[in-house]
Design a protein around this motif. Structure first.
Motif, short mmCIF file in Angstrom:
data_model
loop_
_atom_site.label_atom_id
_atom_site.label_comp_id
_atom_site.label_asym_id
_atom_site.label_seq_id
_atom_site.Cartn_x
_atom_site.Cartn_y
_atom_site.Cartn_z
N TYR A 147 0.82 -1.21 0.00
CA TYR A 147 0.00 0.00 0.00
C TYR A 147 0.86 1.27 0.00
N HIS A 199 -2.44 0.70 -8.74
CA HIS A 199 -3.82 1.18 -8.63
C HIS A 199 -3.84 2.46 -7.77
N ASP A 222 -6.92 5.45 -5.80
CA ASP A 222 -8.33 5.63 -5.43
C ASP A 222 -9.01 6.48 -6.50
N SER A 223 -10.25 6.87 -6.22
CA SER A 223 -11.05 7.58 -7.22
C SER A 223 -10.86 9.09 -7.19
N GLU A 281 -7.51 4.32 -11.44
CA GLU A 281 -8.65 4.00 -10.58
C GLU A 281 -9.59 2.99 -11.22
N ALA A 331 -10.96 -1.00 -8.99
CA ALA A 331 -11.14 -0.70 -7.55
C ALA A 331 -11.86 -1.88 -6.91
N HIS A 344 -12.25 -2.06 -3.60
CA HIS A 344 -12.84 -1.60 -2.35
C HIS A 344 -13.66 -0.35 -2.62
N ASN A 377 -14.69 3.27 -2.72
CA ASN A 377 -14.00 4.54 -2.72
C ASN A 377 -14.74 5.64 -1.95
N ARG A 410 -10.68 3.76 0.25
CA ARG A 410 -9.73 4.45 -0.64
C ARG A 410 -8.27 4.06 -0.30
N ASN A 440 -7.44 0.86 -1.88
CA ASN A 440 -7.30 0.92 -3.34
C ASN A 440 -5.96 1.55 -3.78
N ARG A 441 -5.31 2.28 -2.90
CA ARG A 441 -3.99 2.85 -3.23
C ARG A 441 -2.94 1.76 -2.98
N ARG A 442 -2.74 0.89 -3.98
CA ARG A 442 -1.96 -0.32 -3.75
C ARG A 442 -1.19 -0.74 -5.02
#
Length: 274
Positions: free
Chosen positions: A174, A208, A210-211, A250, A253, A255, A257, A263, A266-268
């Protein structure tokens, strides 16, 4: 008595008359030559003075020398003048030159040797040593020897039991918000992926976000994250043909957001082993 006196006087007169006549006679050529060779007439007084004056002030006669010496200068003396030698002088004491100390030859250390080797020629122990060096250089926690041994055994057992062509999915790594820095200082997922690559497997790194933010920006950010992982692996000795990267932004995803926790998940960066 008178007769005898007259005869004596007449003889004297005749003698005087005959002698001048003998001296006036003409001398022969041989006689003249004899007199010239034996009775050379003495020079006159003025000529004697001139000869003495000439002898006294006569300059030393210079040697004209040869033609080569006149063209190329004075000829070199055939022998060099020798300096005077004092028999009491002692010969100079010649001291032996100090022998230089042998300098240590710079030899390549074990670290330099395996760093210059190709990836295929390096041993697994050398790969792990390079891993620790790269982690320390990037201020990342490196595992202890026991933990590293556990990771090696885990990967080795997984490769023995894994069957089929399906990829092996690993735990994600992450990142912080809007950055390519790691969010959690737990490097085990990354170290497991590196161990698979060091044991000859292909690693796919998927980035990846987040949104939040524009789509194009998020794609670039996800690519920055996977590139950082790829560079770390490359520094650890993993060749480029064992690494493949892709950035989704993004788009994928897994998970929600709408929440901060989703979020963050998702930052991974995901790892897949082939």
């Amino acid at each position: 008595m008178l007769v005898i006196f007259r005869t004596f006087v007449v003889g004297i007169l005749l003698f005087l008359l005959i002698i001048p006549g003998a001296e006036g006679q003409r001398k022969s050529r041989h006689t003249k030559a004899f007199y010239r060779s034996h009775y050379r007439p003495a020079p006159k007084a003025d000529k004697q003075c001139f000869l003495l004056f000439k002898k006294k002030y006569k300059s030393p006669k210079k040697s004209s020398g040869s033609f080569l010496s006149s063209v190329f200068g004075k000829p070199k003396p055939s022998s060099k003048p020798m300096a005077e030698v004092d028999p009491n002088d002692k010969p100079p004491v010649t001291r032996p030159k100090p022998t230089p100390k042998p300098q240590p030859v710079a030899t390549n250390t074990q670290k330099e040797d395996f760093h210059n080797k190709k990836f295929e020629d390096q041993t697994l122990e050398e790969h792990h040593q390079i891993e620790d060096e790269v982690l320390a250089k990037n201020n990342l926690p490196k595992p202890t020897s026991a933990e590293h041994e556990r990771i090696r055994n885990l990967v080795e057992q997984k490769l023995k039991t894994h069957k089929g062509s399906d990829p092996i999915e690993l735990e994600p790594l992450y990142f912080v918000y809007d950055d390519a820095e790691f969010a959690v200082v737990d490097m085990e997922p990354f170290l497991i992926a590196v161990e698979y690559a060091l044991q000859g497997r292909m690693i796919l790194i998927e980035g990846h976000t987040d949104s939040h933010g524009a789509d194009n920006y998020n794609v670039k950010l996800s690519i920055q994250r996977v590139e950082k992982i790829r560079q770390l692996m490359h520094d650890m000795g993993v060749p480029d043909d064992h690494i493949s990267v892709v950035g989704y932004g993004e788009e994928v995803a897994i998970h929600d957001n709408s929440t901060e926790e989703g979020r963050q998940m998702n930052r991974r960066v995901d790892f897949k082993v082939f």
